[in-house]
Enzyme design. Structure first.
Site, PDB file in Angstrom:
ATOM      1  N   ARG A   1       2.997  80.752  38.605  1.00  0.00           N
ATOM      2  CA  ARG A   1       1.753  80.063  38.192  1.00  0.00           C
ATOM      3  C   ARG A   1       1.389  80.352  36.732  1.00  0.00           C
ATOM      4  NH1 ARG A   1      -0.568  81.514  43.489  1.00  0.00           N
ATOM      5  NH2 ARG A   1      -0.126  79.760  44.864  1.00  0.00           N
TER       6      ARG A   1
ATOM      7  N   LYS B   1       1.936  71.215  24.435  1.00  0.00           N
ATOM      8  CA  LYS B   1       2.473  70.137  25.280  1.00  0.00           C
ATOM      9  C   LYS B   1       3.872  70.546  25.722  1.00  0.00           C
ATOM     10  CE  LYS B   1       0.063  65.972  23.753  1.00  0.00           C
ATOM     11  NZ  LYS B   1       0.194  64.662  23.078  1.00  0.00           N
TER      12      LYS B   1
ATOM     13  N   GLU C   1       7.437  63.449  10.589  1.00  0.00           N
ATOM     14  CA  GLU C   1       6.232  64.010  11.216  1.00  0.00           C
ATOM     15  C   GLU C   1       5.352  64.695  10.162  1.00  0.00           C
ATOM     16  OE1 GLU C   1       5.306  63.669  14.449  1.00  0.00           O
ATOM     17  OE2 GLU C   1       7.143  63.155  15.527  1.00  0.00           O
TER      18      GLU C   1
ATOM     19  N   LYS D   1      -2.614  70.250  12.429  1.00  0.00           N
ATOM     20  CA  LYS D   1      -2.394  70.160  13.878  1.00  0.00           C
ATOM     21  C   LYS D   1      -3.259  71.187  14.609  1.00  0.00           C
ATOM     22  CE  LYS D   1       0.562  69.494  17.699  1.00  0.00           C
ATOM     23  NZ  LYS D   1       1.803  69.009  18.242  1.00  0.00           N
TER      24      LYS D   1
ATOM     25  N   GLU E   1      -6.228  66.144  24.734  1.00  0.00           N
ATOM     26  CA  GLU E   1      -6.190  64.727  24.335  1.00  0.00           C
ATOM     27  C   GLU E   1      -7.112  63.879  25.202  1.00  0.00           C
ATOM     28  OE1 GLU E   1      -2.166  63.680  23.052  1.00  0.00           O
ATOM     29  OE2 GLU E   1      -2.617  61.605  23.570  1.00  0.00           O
TER      30      GLU E   1
ATOM     31  N   ARG F   1      -6.926  64.285  19.319  1.00  0.00           N
ATOM     32  CA  ARG F   1      -5.490  64.621  19.393  1.00  0.00           C
ATOM     33  C   ARG F   1      -4.631  63.360  19.422  1.00  0.00           C
ATOM     34  NH1 ARG F   1      -2.479  69.601  22.462  1.00  0.00           N
ATOM     35  NH2 ARG F   1      -0.422  69.107  21.631  1.00  0.00           N
TER      36      ARG F   1
ATOM     37  N   ASN G   1      -0.499  60.757  17.503  1.00  0.00           N
ATOM     38  CA  ASN G   1       0.472  59.776  18.005  1.00  0.00           C
ATOM     39  C   ASN G   1       0.684  58.624  17.024  1.00  0.00           C
ATOM     40  OD1 ASN G   1       0.737  61.256  20.384  1.00  0.00           O
ATOM     41  ND2 ASN G   1      -1.008  60.232  21.323  1.00  0.00           N
TER      42      ASN G   1
ATOM     43  N   HIS H   1       3.767  56.399  17.065  1.00  0.00           N
ATOM     44  CA  HIS H   1       4.525  56.694  18.276  1.00  0.00           C
ATOM     45  C   HIS H   1       4.601  55.525  19.255  1.00  0.00           C
ATOM     46  CE1 HIS H   1       4.507  60.722  16.693  1.00  0.00           C
ATOM     47  NE2 HIS H   1       5.175  61.199  17.739  1.00  0.00           N
TER      48      HIS H   1
ATOM     49  N   HIS I   1       8.040  54.434  20.138  1.00  0.00           N
ATOM     50  CA  HIS I   1       8.551  54.573  21.509  1.00  0.00           C
ATOM     51  C   HIS I   1       9.285  53.296  21.932  1.00  0.00           C
ATOM     52  CE1 HIS I   1       8.574  55.801  25.747  1.00  0.00           C
ATOM     53  NE2 HIS I   1       8.301  54.531  25.993  1.00  0.00           N
TER      54      HIS I   1
ATOM     55  N   HIS J   1      14.141  60.369  17.260  1.00  0.00           N
ATOM     56  CA  HIS J   1      12.694  60.254  17.492  1.00  0.00           C
ATOM     57  C   HIS J   1      11.913  60.173  16.169  1.00  0.00           C
ATOM     58  CE1 HIS J   1       8.738  60.852  19.227  1.00  0.00           C
ATOM     59  NE2 HIS J   1       8.563  61.886  18.425  1.00  0.00           N
TER      60      HIS J   1
HETATM   61  N1  GLY Z   1       3.047  65.619  19.343  1.00  0.00           N
HETATM   62  C1  GLY Z   1       1.714  65.192  19.544  1.00  0.00           C
HETATM   63  C2  GLY Z   1       0.836  66.257  20.080  1.00  0.00           C
HETATM   64  O1  GLY Z   1       1.218  67.409  20.122  1.00  0.00           O
HETATM   65  O2  GLY Z   1      -0.265  65.959  20.499  1.00  0.00           O
END
Ligand code: GLY
Length: 372
Positions: free
Chosen positions: A125, A147, A189, A231, A241, A246, A250, A253, A257, A271
């Site tokens: 956990r 993430k 990025e 960031k 998010e 946040r 994107n 993206h 995508h 990517h």
């Molecule tokens: N890569 C986008 C984020 O970490 O929210």
């Protein structure tokens, strides 16, 4: 050297950027190795490339301080982000007796970081982990913010968890062995941060992008630190998010995508390259809506092209139409029912989330871009 705190209630951690950190891992990561002092091996996860490049040095450095290392090594590439590898990794963590107080060290790019982070989120956990990102993309983006995910048949990163690392150690020297194409993909990025929230940084990147890509130490550290500082701010404001903060990360993206899906998530378009072209499309579409000026949008495109990144749809040689690309977007995990939030630009350095975008209009715009 730069130390950037990621301030989160009860889960704050530092991102440390310093040349040579990986050679001094036993000191840099010491607070998260205490539990191994009794003779247990320190668990490291790597891919075959990062293991080949850094395992011996890490073992030597830890050995000087009386620690031994236990390795779990995966194949490089997205195929490591599967249920099967996750299961083997979790079983391995249980077999070596990892406890909830322990930390696992993730040495690699985004794939290793995402996989290890998710395994650590669910094993017992939740146990701790330390990110040691070895690509520019992982250093400025995926290693920070918590993430974590694997891929499934339904799509990329659809199964995962928010699980913050306890420390991120960034050694810019590791980028010297990164192929130029991956360096440029990571640089997309970096440009993203300038475009979405810092026009001054964007202008600095226009002037200094070439020396960042050439791994000039001071320029590289400035680019990495400025990206992570933004960031860290955004993640602290909107960790999960759930607001429109946040989501700004994107930028590029959603278009990107669709391009990745159309090119089969293959080496044909990395990517970061897809994000780069996605940002050009987002800028041009914003200009078409009368938001950013056409000059501003073309400045963004020029900076992306100058970095050797794709800046026009025609260069990709796609045979599909705009509707097919929009179809891919409908499967994007950011889709909200039948609508999709788009990250657009009011001006250079100011992105926002638009929820009034008509997908038929996006298809028409893409048809124009495919023919341009
Ligand atoms: N890569 C986008 C984020 O970490 O929210």
């Amino acid at each position: 050297m730069a130390v950037i705190p990621v301030a989160l209630a009860g889960r704050s951690y530092d991102v440390v950027i310093e040349e040579g950190l990986l050679d001094r891992i036993a000191v840099a990561g010491a607070p998260f190795m205490e539990g191994y002092a009794g003779g247990r091996r320190v668990p490291f996860v790597a891919d075959t490339n990062t293991h080949r490049l850094y395992a011996a040095g890490i073992e030597t450095d830890l050995g000087h301080r009386g620690f031994a290392v236990e390795w779990f090594v995966v194949e490089p590439g997205e195929d490591a982000k599967t249920w099967g590898v996750l299961e083997r990794l979790c079983d391995w963590l249980l077999a070596i007796g990892v406890t909830r107080k322990d930390h696992v060290f993730a040495l690699g790019g985004g794939v290793v970081g995402d996989l290890v982070g998710f395994a650590c989120a669910i094993t017992k956990r939740g146990c701790g982990f330390v990110q040691l990102p070895t690509t520019l993309l992982a250093q400025v983006d995926s290693s920070v913010g918590g993430k974590t995910a694997i891929n499934t048949a339904a799509g990329k990163n659809l199964i995962g968890a928010f699980h913050q690392p306890s420390l991120v150690l960034i050694d810019p020297l590791v980028l010297n062995s990164l192929p130029d194409r991956e360096m440029r993909a990571g640089f997309a990025e970096v440009l993203k941060y300038g475009l979405l929230g810092d026009a001054g940084f964007f202008a600095w990147l226009e002037a200094h992008g070439d020396i960042v890509l050439a791994r000039d130490p001071a320029a590289l550290e400035h680019a990495i630190a400025t990206s992570i500082a933004m960031k860290a701010r955004i993640v602290a404001e909107d960790e999960r998010e759930t607001e429109d903060r946040r989501a700004l990360l994107n930028l590029g993206h959603t278009f990107g995508h669709a391009l990745e899906a159309e090119t089969g998530f293959s080496d044909r378009l990395l990517h970061g390259e897809a994000v780069a072209l996605g940002m050009v499309l987002a800028a041009r579409y914003s200009a078409r809506r009368g938001e950013i000026s056409t000059d501003g949008a073309e400045r963004a495109a020029r900076a992306i092209a100058a970095a050797g990144l794709p800046a026009s749809l025609t260069a990709l040689g796609l045979t599909c139409n705009g509707a097919a690309l929009v179809d891919h977007m409908r499967h994007d995990k950011k889709a909200e029912g039948t609508t999709l939030p788009f990250l657009l630009l009011r001006q250079l350095g100011e992105a926002y989330v638009a929820r009034d975008v008509d997908l038929a209009d996006i298809a028409a715009f893409l048809d124009e871009e495919l023919e341009a």
